[in-house]
Design an enzyme around this catalytic site. Structure first.
Site, PDB file in Angstrom:
ATOM      1  N   CYS A  25       0.837  -1.202   0.000  1.00 54.86           N
ATOM      2  CA  CYS A  25       0.000   0.000   0.000  1.00 54.86           C
ATOM      3  C   CYS A  25       0.869   1.249   0.000  1.00 54.86           C
ATOM      4  CB  CYS A  25      -0.925   0.008   1.206  1.00 54.86           C
ATOM      5  SG  CYS A  25      -2.311  -1.139   1.066  1.00 54.86           S
ATOM      6  N   ALA A  57      -3.007  -3.223  -2.552  1.00 56.09           N
ATOM      7  CA  ALA A  57      -4.412  -3.570  -2.378  1.00 56.09           C
ATOM      8  C   ALA A  57      -5.273  -2.535  -3.094  1.00 56.09           C
ATOM      9  CB  ALA A  57      -4.758  -3.616  -0.895  1.00 56.09           C
ATOM     10  N   TYR A 182      -8.813  -7.699   6.846  1.00 52.00           N
ATOM     11  CA  TYR A 182      -9.774  -7.002   5.992  1.00 52.00           C
ATOM     12  C   TYR A 182     -11.015  -7.873   5.794  1.00 52.00           C
ATOM     13  CZ  TYR A 182      -5.900  -3.805   5.555  1.00 52.00           C
ATOM     14  OH  TYR A 182      -4.889  -2.922   5.855  1.00 52.00           O
ATOM     15  N   ARG A 230      -4.871 -14.207  -0.995  1.00 53.54           N
ATOM     16  CA  ARG A 230      -4.007 -14.065   0.184  1.00 53.54           C
ATOM     17  C   ARG A 230      -4.820 -14.431   1.415  1.00 53.54           C
ATOM     18  NH1 ARG A 230       0.120  -9.175   1.476  1.00 53.54           N
ATOM     19  NH2 ARG A 230       1.411 -10.649   0.307  1.00 53.54           N
TER      20      ARG A 230
END
Length: 379
Positions: A25, A57, A182, A230
């Site tokens: 990121c 991401a 997430y 992932r």
């Protein structure tokens, strides 16, 4: 012969070696759109010698972004801006291009890490976060709205639309983000998923929505291009998601057409206790590869050429993924090839930098060091 520099076929996409650049990121997008920073950052890394380069991401909706400055792929503007970057990398780089798509769930609506990474305040244009259950990441973070029946279809469609855009852009590989706390990881872990319907409860129920998303993306993504995910193999918290459940998940994914799993850990709960050190997550990749019999990518402080070679040669993983190691040394793969006596493709404009082209400057180089080879696109 170096195993690190052996090729690998991933659903018809030929990868020249086992070195992958992990998503990193950058927190510099404009309304979700890539800009000159991304052109520089990814363009540079596309020439590193790695066989596959992932974007950071990239979020499937504005609500799914971690911060205001996160990359997205939910608008025509996002698509056009990212295509400019990918086209450059394909034209001038040597790496295949991958995109990691995801949704931050309850970890959305925050400041960027350089500004503390905490939840946005009332006067900082925050937005309503969502998650499997109305459980905030910490007491000081936004309380997410628990998924309603409508949210399941809406979020799944956002993943599909981002996938369709990624195909139009010309990405070679897609990876879903199912780790680091997430949204998809939030559904998997019993620490964040307390639902009492078919999307919660036991391992099977908690896997249901992530698997539905995977199925929808696999249907939308071209059949001849690889799709992976992932996963965080453990939350490093008592009562959380476990390595054994990760193996179960990997088996289910493989049966549904998953081409690889990228094994990481943690990110879901602030109480995590992580024993950090060189290669500290590799054993989890090894377990998943062995027990689920699926192609794996290993991450976690892999930054030495012989270390990476040993991971691949020892069968612990099929690929190694580097992030900070590549930021520290953007030509890491060139240098690893020199150390291990392997051949590697240099971009045509940089081929003369290969030590084999000016050996007088490297009097101690090993006899088996590579000779310059041309970019296959030019032959």
């Amino acid at each position: 012969m170096s195993k690190l520099f052996s090729s690998f076929d991933l659903r018809g996409v030929e990868l020249a070696n086992r070195i992958v650049i992990s998503p990193m990121c950058q927190y510099l997008a404009d309304d979700g759109s890539a800009n000159d920073w991304h052109l520089m950052h990814l363009g540079n890394l596309s020439m590193s010698g790695a066989s596959l380069l992932f974007t950071e991401a990239t979020h499937v909706s504005a609500q799914g972004r971690i911060s205001h400055r996160c990359l997205g792929l939910y608008s025509d503007e996002n698509e056009a801006a990212l295509k400019r970057v990918v086209d450059f990398c394909h034209e001038h780089g040597t790496a295949k291009m991958g995109i990691q798509i995801g949704h931050a769930g309850r970890k959305a609506s925050t400041h960027v890490p350089l500004k503390g990474g905490q939840a946005l305040g009332p006067d900082e244009d925050p937005w309503q976060t969502i998650g499997p259950s109305a459980i905030p990441y910490t007491e000081s973070w936004h309380t997410p709205q628990a998924f309603t029946d409508a949210d399941f279809g809406r979020v799944k469609d956002a993943f599909v639309q981002a996938t369709i855009r990624a195909a139009r852009i010309g990405f070679d590989v897609v990876e879903l983000h199912g780790g680091h706390g997430y949204l998809l990881h939030q559904f998997l872990s019993p620490l964040s998923n307390r639902r009492d319907d078919g999307y919660g409860g036991d391992t099977s129920g908690r896997m249901r929505f992530p698997l539905e998303v995977f199925d929808a993306v696999r249907d939308a993504w071209p059949d001849d291009r690889p799709l992976g995910i992932r996963l965080s193999a453990t939350d490093w918290v008592e009562g959380g998601w476990t390595p054994e459940e990760t193996v179960i998940m990997a088996r289910e994914l493989k049966a549904r057409g998953c081409d690889f799993v990228d094994i990481t850990t943690a990110g879901l709960h602030p109480a995590q206790k992580i024993p950090v050190g060189p290669g500290y997550q590799v054993t989890f990749a090894e377990q998943v590869r062995r027990e689920a019999e699926v192609t794996t990518m290993a991450v976690g402080m892999i930054n030495q050429a012989q270390q990476a070679e040993d991971i691949i040669a020892g069968g612990q993983a099929d690929f190694v993924m580097l992030a900070r190691g590549m930021m520290y040394d953007p030509r890491w793969a060139w240098h690893a090839a020199e150390e291990l006596g392997a051949e590697i493709v240099y971009p045509e404009q940089y081929a003369r930098a290969n030590p084999a082209k000016w050996p007088q400057a490297f009097p101690n180089r090993r006899d088996t060091a590579p000779k310059a080879i041309s970019d296959p696109r030019q032959t």
